[in-house]
Write a protein that holds these residues in place. Structure first.
Motif, short mmCIF file in Angstrom:
data_model
loop_
_atom_site.label_atom_id
_atom_site.label_comp_id
_atom_site.label_asym_id
_atom_site.label_seq_id
_atom_site.Cartn_x
_atom_site.Cartn_y
_atom_site.Cartn_z
N LYS A 53 -1.05 16.88 38.96
CA LYS A 53 -0.12 15.82 39.35
C LYS A 53 -0.80 14.48 39.58
N THR A 87 -1.27 8.98 40.92
CA THR A 87 -0.33 10.09 40.87
C THR A 87 0.66 9.89 39.72
N ASP A 89 4.04 9.75 37.84
CA ASP A 89 5.46 9.53 38.16
C ASP A 89 6.30 10.63 37.51
N ASP A 90 7.55 10.68 37.92
CA ASP A 90 8.48 11.60 37.26
C ASP A 90 8.59 11.25 35.78
N MET A 91 8.97 12.23 34.99
CA MET A 91 9.03 12.02 33.54
C MET A 91 10.14 11.02 33.19
N LYS A 248 9.70 6.53 40.70
CA LYS A 248 10.18 7.78 41.30
C LYS A 248 9.10 8.83 41.13
N GLN A 249 8.80 9.53 42.20
CA GLN A 249 7.83 10.63 42.19
C GLN A 249 8.41 11.82 42.92
N ALA A 250 8.32 13.00 42.28
CA ALA A 250 8.85 14.24 42.85
C ALA A 250 10.31 14.09 43.26
N GLY A 251 11.05 13.33 42.46
CA GLY A 251 12.47 13.16 42.72
C GLY A 251 12.80 12.14 43.79
N ARG A 300 10.34 11.10 25.54
CA ARG A 300 9.86 11.32 26.90
C ARG A 300 8.43 10.82 27.06
N ALA A 302 5.32 10.85 30.44
CA ALA A 302 4.94 11.15 31.82
C ALA A 302 3.59 10.51 32.11
#
Length: 320
Positions: A53, A87, A89-91, A248-251, A300, A302
Motif C-alpha cells: 500500500k 501511500t 491512493d484509491d484506484m 481518497k485513500q482506503a475509501g 484504471r 492506481a
C-alpha cells in the motif's frame, strides 16, 4: 391554375421539414474534444511496486569534515536519517458502456476514441494531483525528512505582475537553486499558457545568443530560460480539490490534493522534488456483457504522490 398537393416520402407524420427522413451522409470525421497534454511524466521520480500500500524513500543527511587531533579516538559522527513514505491512493477509474444496438445504428467507430478519452482523463488527474501537492508544499513551506533539506518556497511577486517581474522571479529561482546545491540538470519551470506565449512574444529568450534555437515566434517550440526547460500547462493554476478530483485513500476522502493555486504563474522544480509510486499502471480493459448486450470499457490507474525534496520546489504567484 390550382395545383394538387403531392405526397413526399421523406415527410414523417406531423409537422416537419421536408427532408427529415432522407439519409444523412457520414462526413468521414468525428468532432473530438481537444485534450490537455500530460507534462509531468518523466519530469519527477517514479517508482513501480508489485504489491503493498506504500513505498519508502529513505533520506540521508550530510556528513561534516573535521580536523583530527593526534591521539584522539575517532568515534564516527552521527549522520541524520529519515524517510518519506508515499501511500497509494484509491484506484482511479473512467468507464463507459457501448450498446451493441446503438453501435449498430452508428455508421462511425467510437470505441477507440472512447478509450482514448477515458485514459486521458486519468492522465490529467495524474498531472493535477502532482501540481496540487507541489503548490501545497510551496504555500505551506514544507520541510524535508532531514534537517539538511531546505523548505519549499512561494515567491509572491505582486497582484498585477509584469512579464519582467516573472522573468526576474525565474532568475531568482535559478539563483536560489544554485546557492542550495540543487543539481543543474533536470530543472523545469511549468508556466501557464499565457505566460508561455508572453515569453515567446517578448522574444528575449528566443534570441540565438541565449541558446534557444528550437523556439521561434511562428510555432513556439522548446524554450529554455536560466537552466530551466519552460513547459506550458493548463493544470497548474487551479483550485485543486474543488475544480479537480479530490484525494481518497482506503475509501476515506483526504485533503492531500486540496489547495487554491489559481494565482500561480509558474512552478519551478527539479526532478527530485516529487515522487510517484505506481501499483497499477494506466490500462484500459473491456468486457462483453451478454446480460446487457454490450461492452463495458474501463480505464484504471492506481498511484500515490508525495514531495521528496521540498527545497527543489518554488512557486511563483500573482499575490501581494
Amino acid at each position: 391554375m390550382a395545383q394538387t398537393s403531392t405526397v413526399n416520402a421523406g415527410i414523417p407524420a406531423g409537422p416537419s421539414h421536408s427532408d427529415n427522413l432522407y439519409l444523412k451522409v457520414f462526413s468521414g470525421e468525428t468532432m473530438k474534444v481537444f485534450n490537455t497534454r500530460t507534462v509531468l511524466k518523466g519530469r519527477h521520480r517514479e517508482r513501480t511496486i508489485s504489491s503493498g500500500k506504500s513505498a519508502q524513500f529513505p533520506a540521508i543527511g550530510r556528513a561534516a569534515a573535521e580536523y583530527h587531533s593526534p591521539g584522539n579516538v575517532i568515534l564516527g559522527q552521527k549522520i541524520n536519517a529519515g524517510e518519506k513514505v508515499i501511500t497509494i491512493d484509491d484506484m482511479l477509474i473512467s468507464s463507459t458502456f457501448v450498446s451493441n444496438f446503438e453501435e449498430a445504428m452508428n455508421h462511425y467507430e467510437v470505441r477507440s476514441e472512447y478509450a482514448f478519452q477515458m485514459g486521458d482523463s486519468l492522465a490529467q488527474a495524474y498531472d493535477q494531483h502532482l501540481f496540487a501537492i507541489a503548490a501545497k508544499a510551496a504555500k505551506a513551506g514544507t520541510t524535508g525528512a532531514v534537517s539538511e533539506m531546505g523548505a519549499a518556497t512561494e515567491h509572491k511577486i505582486g497582484a498585477s505582475p509584469t512579464l519582467a517581474n516573472i522573468v526576474d522571479a525565474i532568475y531568482a529561482a535559478a539563483t536560489l537553486f544554485d546557492s542550495t546545491n540543487i543539481p543543474e540538470s533536470d530543472r523545469t519551470v511549468f508556466v501557464t499558457p499565457a505566460v508561455y506565449w508572453d515569453l515567446i512574444q517578448d522574444g528575449s529568450f528566443i534570441n540565438r545568443d541565449f541558446g534557444n534555437g528550437g523556439a521561434n515566434q511562428n510555432s513556439g517550440g522548446q524554450l529554455k530560460v536560466a537552466t530551466f526547460d519552460v513547459v506550458p500547462t493548463n493544470n497548474l493554476a487551479k483550485n485543486f480539490g474543488v475544480a479537480t478530483l479530490a484525494g481518497k485513500q482506503a475509501g476515506v476522502a483526504t485533503t492531500d490534493y486540496t489547495v487554491d493555486a489559481t494565482k500561480a504563474l509558474a512552478l519551478v522544480m527539479q526532478k527530485q522534488a516529487l515522487g510517484t509510486v505506481k501499483l497499477m499502471n494506466l490500462a484500459t480493459e473491456k468486457e462483453y456483457q451478454v446480460s446487457r448486450q454490450g461492452t463495458l470499457m474501463v480505464s484504471r490507474l492506481a498511484t500515490g504522490h508525495g514531495v521528496l525534496r521540498p527545497e527543489c520546489l518554488r512557486l511563483i504567484s500573482a499575490l501581494a
